[in-house]
Design a protein around this motif. Structure first.
Motif, PDB file in Angstrom:
ATOM      1  N   ASN A  45      -2.372   4.927   5.621  1.00 50.64           N
ATOM      2  CA  ASN A  45      -1.210   4.751   4.747  1.00 50.64           C
ATOM      3  C   ASN A  45      -1.154   5.851   3.683  1.00 50.64           C
ATOM      4  O   ASN A  45      -0.500   5.683   2.656  1.00 50.64           O
ATOM      5  CB  ASN A  45      -1.261   3.400   4.039  1.00 50.64           C
ATOM      6  N   ASN A  46      -1.879   6.924   3.894  1.00 55.43           N
ATOM      7  CA  ASN A  46      -1.927   8.084   2.997  1.00 55.43           C
ATOM      8  C   ASN A  46      -2.703   7.856   1.715  1.00 55.43           C
ATOM      9  O   ASN A  46      -2.498   8.567   0.728  1.00 55.43           O
ATOM     10  CB  ASN A  46      -0.527   8.637   2.704  1.00 55.43           C
ATOM     11  N   VAL A  47      -3.599   6.869   1.701  1.00 53.27           N
ATOM     12  CA  VAL A  47      -4.573   6.781   0.619  1.00 53.27           C
ATOM     13  C   VAL A  47      -5.507   7.968   0.813  1.00 53.27           C
ATOM     14  O   VAL A  47      -5.838   8.349   1.940  1.00 53.27           O
ATOM     15  CB  VAL A  47      -5.335   5.436   0.660  1.00 53.27           C
ATOM     16  N   MET A  48      -5.952   8.576  -0.274  1.00 56.83           N
ATOM     17  CA  MET A  48      -6.741   9.807  -0.184  1.00 56.83           C
ATOM     18  C   MET A  48      -8.199   9.602   0.189  1.00 56.83           C
ATOM     19  O   MET A  48      -8.753  10.387   0.953  1.00 56.83           O
ATOM     20  CB  MET A  48      -6.686  10.553  -1.517  1.00 56.83           C
ATOM     21  N   LEU A  49      -8.817   8.573  -0.396  1.00 52.57           N
ATOM     22  CA  LEU A  49     -10.266   8.434  -0.258  1.00 52.57           C
ATOM     23  C   LEU A  49     -10.704   6.991  -0.073  1.00 52.57           C
ATOM     24  O   LEU A  49     -10.063   6.067  -0.573  1.00 52.57           O
ATOM     25  CB  LEU A  49     -10.968   8.977  -1.505  1.00 52.57           C
ATOM     26  N   SER A  50     -11.801   6.852   0.639  1.00 52.66           N
ATOM     27  CA  SER A  50     -12.503   5.576   0.727  1.00 52.66           C
ATOM     28  C   SER A  50     -13.975   5.922   0.908  1.00 52.66           C
ATOM     29  O   SER A  50     -14.380   7.071   0.752  1.00 52.66           O
ATOM     30  CB  SER A  50     -11.972   4.731   1.889  1.00 52.66           C
ATOM     31  N   ILE A  67       0.848  -1.202   0.000  1.00 55.52           N
ATOM     32  CA  ILE A  67       0.000   0.000   0.000  1.00 55.52           C
ATOM     33  C   ILE A  67       0.880   1.247   0.000  1.00 55.52           C
ATOM     34  O   ILE A  67       0.672   2.167  -0.785  1.00 55.52           O
ATOM     35  CB  ILE A  67      -0.981   0.009   1.195  1.00 55.52           C
ATOM     36  N   ASP A  68       1.876   1.257   0.886  1.00 57.65           N
ATOM     37  CA  ASP A  68       2.784   2.409   0.942  1.00 57.65           C
ATOM     38  C   ASP A  68       3.492   2.618  -0.392  1.00 57.65           C
ATOM     39  O   ASP A  68       3.637   3.754  -0.855  1.00 57.65           O
ATOM     40  CB  ASP A  68       3.833   2.222   2.053  1.00 57.65           C
ATOM     41  N   ASN A  69       3.912   1.533  -1.018  1.00 57.99           N
ATOM     42  CA  ASN A  69       4.624   1.598  -2.300  1.00 57.99           C
ATOM     43  C   ASN A  69       3.733   2.206  -3.391  1.00 57.99           C
ATOM     44  O   ASN A  69       4.153   3.115  -4.111  1.00 57.99           O
ATOM     45  CB  ASN A  69       5.099   0.199  -2.698  1.00 57.99           C
TER      46      ASN A  69
END
Length: 185
Positions: free
Chosen positions: A142-147, A118-120
């Motif tokens: 993990n710094n994903v923007m949206l869910s 995920i981080d990658n």
């Protein structure tokens, strides 16, 4: 007694594997409906779309191959003619095969994987100023923007820090309808 316990444990383990479902198709349907609409709320999305095609990449593990196919088909079912005059093209990639991001990718959808994967992917697509969405809202840490938050109401959940760090901005309407992710670290 040891052999009996091993036998019972084996039966329970087999049953749990046999009857477990890794991802919920109803949730994938909701994500397939909302993700393209949310993507269109990005400021300057029109400038990023090339050849009138919205490019979505789905990142997945081999274990989620069937769910990835379901999700891809759900987007195609929901938007057979595209959205807002744009065609939708979906690319898929296994985490193991991820090399670099494509500047033509407008959004990447992240299926469950290891923290490292995920981080990658977040790091690679951040450099391409690509919107990141996750099946699991826990990946916002993990710094994903949206869910999508499926609590009492279905609504987007946005990681404002990840959005700001990426250099991407969204129209104010998204913030007004979204739940804001707060990292408690």
């Amino acid at each position: 007694m040891g052999i009996l316990m091993k036998f019972i444990f084996s039966i329970l383990l087999f049953a749990s594997v046999l009857f477990s479902s890794t991802l919920n198709n109803s949730i994938l349907e909701i994500h397939a409906t909302l993700m393209p609409k949310i993507l269109l709320l990005e400021n300057n999305i029109e400038k990023k779309i090339k050849n009138n095609v919205i490019n979505i990449t789905i990142a997945y593990e081999k274990t989620n191959y069937n769910e990835m196919k379901f999700f891809k088909q759900a987007i195609n079912r929901k938007y057979p003619e595209g959205i807002s005059g744009y065609e939708i093209k979906i690319n898929v990639i296994e985490y193991a095969n991820l090399k670099e991001c494509s500047n033509e990718t407008n959004a990447v959808y992240v299926f469950p994987s290891s923290k490292e994967n995920i981080d990658n992917i977040v790091q690679k697509y951040k450099s391409c100023h690509t919107v990141t969405f996750a099946y699991d809202k826990n990946y916002l840490s993990n710094n994903v923007m949206l869910s999508i938050s499926l609590d009492k109401k279905v609504k987007p959940i946005i990681n404002l820090k990840a959005v700001k760090d990426s250099g991407i901005s969204f129209r104010p309407i998204l913030l007004s309808i979204s739940k804001v992710y707060k990292n408690d670290k």
